[in-house]
Design a protein around this motif. Structure first.
Motif, short mmCIF file in Angstrom:
data_model
loop_
_atom_site.label_atom_id
_atom_site.label_comp_id
_atom_site.label_asym_id
_atom_site.label_seq_id
_atom_site.Cartn_x
_atom_site.Cartn_y
_atom_site.Cartn_z
N VAL A 78 8.55 86.02 -1.88
CA VAL A 78 9.23 85.92 -0.84
C VAL A 78 8.84 85.08 0.14
CG1 VAL A 78 10.31 87.17 1.14
CG2 VAL A 78 10.12 88.43 -0.76
N GLN A 79 9.68 84.20 0.41
CA GLN A 79 9.21 82.88 1.30
C GLN A 79 8.75 83.52 2.73
OE1 GLN A 79 9.13 79.50 0.61
NE2 GLN A 79 9.08 80.24 -1.38
N MET A 80 7.86 83.20 3.34
CA MET A 80 7.13 83.86 4.44
C MET A 80 7.55 82.96 5.72
SD MET A 80 3.38 85.22 5.40
CE MET A 80 2.68 83.73 5.20
N THR A 81 8.93 83.13 5.91
CA THR A 81 9.59 82.39 7.29
C THR A 81 9.48 83.63 8.39
OG1 THR A 81 11.74 83.29 6.48
CG2 THR A 81 10.84 81.30 5.63
N SER A 82 9.63 83.03 9.62
CA SER A 82 9.95 83.78 10.64
C SER A 82 10.92 85.13 10.54
CB SER A 82 10.18 83.04 11.90
OG SER A 82 11.20 82.32 11.82
N SER A 83 12.13 84.81 9.92
CA SER A 83 13.25 85.76 9.67
C SER A 83 12.65 86.73 8.64
CB SER A 83 14.57 85.02 9.53
OG SER A 83 14.30 84.14 8.33
N ARG A 104 8.88 89.68 17.37
CA ARG A 104 9.30 90.74 16.23
C ARG A 104 8.24 92.08 16.19
NH1 ARG A 104 10.43 85.81 15.03
NH2 ARG A 104 12.46 85.30 14.21
N GLY A 105 7.02 91.80 16.48
CA GLY A 105 6.12 92.84 16.59
C GLY A 105 5.82 93.06 15.01
#
Length: 464
Positions: A404-409, A105-106
């Motif tokens: 906020v849940q720190m997920t990849s998305s 994602r950068g």
């Protein structure tokens, strides 16, 4: 005649070199131009510290942000036959999973290169490797593991303005280690052992599962990690009139454990708390079979700390039989979507290995993600991505409001907010990342138990 004598020497100096377009001397343009034990640094082939040289992430972008990692992957600095530390390898896998997701994602347009060094748990080697990463690889931040190593690395990084982040360093000493700047450069996702030590003492003093325990032995590793837990546990046990305790230290790996174990055996404890790492604990349990008062048949029980929670502990049938139903503690893994997504993706990428079977895997994953967010913040502020700017960014991830849940998305959204100068509140795979002024985040503590051939979480306790 004088000029003629100089020419052979000059020819020797130029051997293997080429002229750069600027007219200067150059041995190399990339590492491929150097010998296998050298690296290309400022166009010269220079020695590379033992254990270094492996790189991950973006290896081609000229503007990739350079991050370092000093991790004790090998069990011995001199004997490769001793193999690797399984827990540290899984921690590295968690870091690499996060790194891949970030680079997909950068971080506000920047990608990251991870420069890895294997310390083999050698402190002198850790310092040398850290100096090389800081001075030659020009890293902005460093990932570390373990209290001893983190404190050793910090002696180098803090003075150079390099952000230092540990996933597994739990010694209370880190809390008081200050940098020479007003902005803290030493952070950790692992909670201080001041939390875990108090939980262990409270369990032994008041939990019904330990009511029958009157005499407590404490066998602890004689380093910052072991001494930290020893001090916290014994301070609280020392106030009790219902419990007796005796503590003794042992040396890491090759140290003689017969004498400290005899001291514990002579005390005849109902339960012994062992503070150490899996490889040491395995040999302690094996050796305990020669001591009558430390056998399960005599009613003796074991209690372990976080670094013992390693699937390798369960490999030996003798050890496994001796520790059945034993309890232990560790910083709890997260419980929300961030952890669930991490666990699923980890199992998918690494042959169905469950990260819950090892301490600190989720903390390692979060550490890399936090560095990615810090890079995004620093990039958004303009100018060079530095350790100080990254540390400033980390102070912006603990704002009030809904987490906020720190997920990849979610990384793109979170990094964009930080790059724009707006604070965020994140919940990581390891749980809350509400950092305090000392660069630490709180954590609940899990109580786990060896049941069959598995570690089973039986309770989650407040770390407050």
């Amino acid at each position: 005649m004088r000029t003629t004598r100089v020419l052979p020497l000059l020819a020797a100096l130029l051997s293997g070199c080429s002229l750069t377009t600027a007219g200067g001397l150059s041995e190399c343009e990339t590492n491929a131009d150097c010998n296998s034990d050298q690296v290309c640094t400022n166009n010269f082939c220079l020695p590379q510290p033992t254990g270094c040289g492996t790189r991950y992430g973006d290896l081609t972008s000229p503007d990739a942000v350079q991050i370092g990692a000093v991790l004790p992957l090998s069990l011995s600095a001199t004997d490769p036959s001793q193999g690797k530390d399984a827990s540290e390898e899984q921690g590295l896998n968690a870091i690499l999973l996060a790194l891949d997701e970030i680079n997909q994602r950068g971080a506000a347009g920047r990608r990251i290169t991870l420069n890895l060094c294997d310390t083999a748990a050698d402190i002198a080697r850790t310092r040398q490797q850290t100096e090389w990463l800081v001075n030659d690889k020009k890293i902005a931040a460093l990932l570390t593991a373990g209290s001893n190593q983190t404190l050793a690395a910090a002696e180098v990084t803090l003075a150079k303005g390099v952000l230092t982040m540990s996933s597994t360093a739990t010694s209370p000493e880190l809390t008081s280690r200050e940098s020479n700047t007003s902005l803290g450069l030493l952070w950790r996702t692992a909670p201080s052992d001041a939390i875990q030590g108090n939980v262990i003492a409270d369990l032994l003093l008041s939990d019904p599962r330990f009511t029958a325990v009157k005499k407590v032995g404490i066998l602890y590793l004689d380093d910052q990690y072991g001494q930290g837990l020893f001090n916290v546990i014994t301070e609280k046990l020392g106030t009790s009139t219902s419990k007796q305790f005796r503590a003794t230290a042992y040396a890491r790996k090759t140290g003689n454990i017969a004498s400290p174990m005899k001291q514990i055996d002579d005390f005849d404890p109902d339960l012994t708390v062992v503070v150490g790492f899996e490889d040491d604990v395995s040999r302690i349990i094996e050796s305990a079979q020669a001591f009558d008062n430390l056998k399960a048949a005599s009613g003796h029980r074991w209690f372990f700390t976080d670094s013992v929670k390693d699937a390798a502990l369960l490999d030996d049938s003798t050890v496994l039989a001796a520790i059945q139903n034993s309890f232990g503690t560790a910083p709890a893994q997260g419980a929300g979507q961030a952890f669930n997504a991490f666990q699923s993706r980890f199992r998918s990428k690494y042959n169905d290995v469950d990260p819950s079977n090892y301490s600190f895997t989720s903390h390692s994953y979060d550490s890399m993600y936090l560095l990615g967010l810090a890079v995004a913040y620093a990039q958004g502020q303009g100018g060079q991505v530095t350790g100080l700017k990254m540390a400033e960014g980390l102070t912006q991830v603990s704002s009030l409001g809904a987490a906020v849940q720190m997920t990849s998305s979610a990384f793109g959204q979170l990094s964009g907010e930080l790059a724009s100068g707006r604070s965020i509140n994140v919940e990581g795979a390891s749980g809350s990342l509400q950092f305090d002024e000392a660069g630490e985040a709180p954590s609940p503590i899990e109580l786990w138990q060896v049941q069959g051939s598995n570690f089973v979480t039986v309770d989650t306790l407040s770390g407050g």
